[in-house]
Motif scaffolding. Structure first.
Motif, short mmCIF file in Angstrom:
data_model
loop_
_atom_site.label_atom_id
_atom_site.label_comp_id
_atom_site.label_asym_id
_atom_site.label_seq_id
_atom_site.Cartn_x
_atom_site.Cartn_y
_atom_site.Cartn_z
N ALA A 79 0.83 -1.25 0.11
CA ALA A 79 0.19 0.12 -0.06
C ALA A 79 0.85 1.29 -0.04
CB ALA A 79 -0.93 0.08 1.20
N TYR A 80 2.00 1.35 0.91
CA TYR A 80 3.00 2.34 0.77
C TYR A 80 3.41 2.47 -0.62
CZ TYR A 80 6.91 5.21 1.84
OH TYR A 80 7.84 6.22 1.97
N TYR A 81 3.93 1.48 -1.11
CA TYR A 81 4.62 1.57 -2.59
C TYR A 81 3.53 2.19 -3.57
CZ TYR A 81 5.42 -0.29 -7.28
OH TYR A 81 5.61 -0.39 -8.65
N GLN A 82 2.18 1.70 -3.43
CA GLN A 82 1.21 2.40 -4.33
C GLN A 82 0.92 3.69 -4.11
OE1 GLN A 82 0.25 0.97 -6.92
NE2 GLN A 82 0.01 -1.12 -6.44
N LEU A 107 2.30 9.42 -6.21
CA LEU A 107 2.94 10.68 -5.93
C LEU A 107 4.22 10.93 -6.90
CD1 LEU A 107 2.88 10.94 -1.89
CD2 LEU A 107 1.28 12.15 -3.65
N SER A 108 4.67 9.95 -7.21
CA SER A 108 6.16 10.04 -8.12
C SER A 108 5.99 11.10 -8.99
CB SER A 108 6.74 8.61 -8.38
OG SER A 108 7.75 8.85 -9.39
N PRO A 109 5.10 10.85 -10.10
CA PRO A 109 5.03 11.90 -11.52
C PRO A 109 4.56 13.29 -10.66
CG PRO A 109 3.52 10.05 -11.77
CD PRO A 109 3.87 9.82 -10.24
N GLU A 110 3.87 13.29 -9.63
CA GLU A 110 3.54 14.83 -8.93
C GLU A 110 5.17 15.63 -8.29
OE1 GLU A 110 0.57 14.65 -6.20
OE2 GLU A 110 -0.63 13.27 -7.54
N LEU A 111 5.70 14.65 -8.03
CA LEU A 111 7.17 15.17 -7.26
C LEU A 111 8.39 15.19 -8.40
CD1 LEU A 111 6.87 13.11 -4.02
CD2 LEU A 111 6.50 15.74 -4.33
N GLY A 112 7.99 14.47 -9.70
CA GLY A 112 8.88 14.63 -10.68
C GLY A 112 10.04 13.63 -10.42
N ARG A 113 10.00 12.73 -9.82
CA ARG A 113 10.91 11.60 -9.34
C ARG A 113 10.49 10.64 -10.13
NH1 ARG A 113 12.33 12.82 -3.18
NH2 ARG A 113 13.09 15.07 -3.39
N ASP A 114 11.62 9.82 -10.52
CA ASP A 114 11.37 8.28 -10.95
C ASP A 114 11.05 7.35 -9.80
OD1 ASP A 114 11.54 5.89 -12.30
OD2 ASP A 114 13.44 6.36 -13.24
N ILE A 115 9.88 6.58 -9.91
CA ILE A 115 9.54 5.80 -8.73
C ILE A 115 10.83 4.77 -8.51
CG2 ILE A 115 8.08 4.41 -10.09
CD1 ILE A 115 7.64 5.25 -6.47
N SER A 116 11.26 4.24 -9.77
CA SER A 116 12.35 3.01 -9.73
C SER A 116 13.32 3.65 -8.75
CB SER A 116 12.62 2.82 -11.03
OG SER A 116 13.25 3.63 -11.77
#
Length: 97
Positions: free
Chosen positions: A73-76, A81-90
Motif C-alpha cells: 500500500a505504501y509502494y502504491q 505521488l512520484s509523477p507529481e514530485l518529478g521523481r522516478d519511482i524506480s
C-alpha cells in the motif's frame, strides 16, 4: 559521508540524497539494495537514521511478510505521488519495485 551501519554514502546532487551502493538485505532474502537517505544532513536527530537502518538490517524475511500488505500500500501511494514530485519511482523505491 560515513553513516553507521551502512558505511560510505555519496551525495547525489540531482536529488539531494545520500546514496549507498547495493548491500545485501537479509529481510529481502539477501537481495542487494541501494539505500537512499533524504534529509539526513539537516535532521536534528541523525542517530535515529542509524537506529532505524540497524533495526531494518537485523530483520529476517518473516518480519516483512507479516506486513507485506502495508508495504505494498505504501509502494502504491509513492507510485501515485512520484509523477507529481518529478521523481522516478524506480529510484525512490527501488527495493519494492
Amino acid at each position: 559521508m560515513q553513516i553507521t551501519p551502512l558505511g560510505q554514502l555519496n551525495k547525489d546532487a540531482d536529488n539531494d540524497w545520500l546514496v549507498r551502493t547495493a548491500v545485501a538485505v537479509d529481510a529481502l532474502d539477501g537481495q542487494a539494495c541501494r539505500f537512499l537517505l533524504e534529509g539526513y544532513e539537516n535532521d536534528p536527530a541523525p542517530a535515529d537514521f542509524s537506529t532505524g537502518i540497524s533495526h531494518f538490517l537485523s530483520l529476517d524475511p518473516s518480519a516483512l511478510r507479516t506486513v507485506e500488505d502495508e508495504i505494498y500500500a505504501y509502494y502504491q501511494d509513492c507510485r501515485q505521488l512520484s509523477p507529481e514530485l518529478g521523481r522516478d519511482i524506480s529510484e525512490a523505491i527501488a527495493v519494492l519495485s
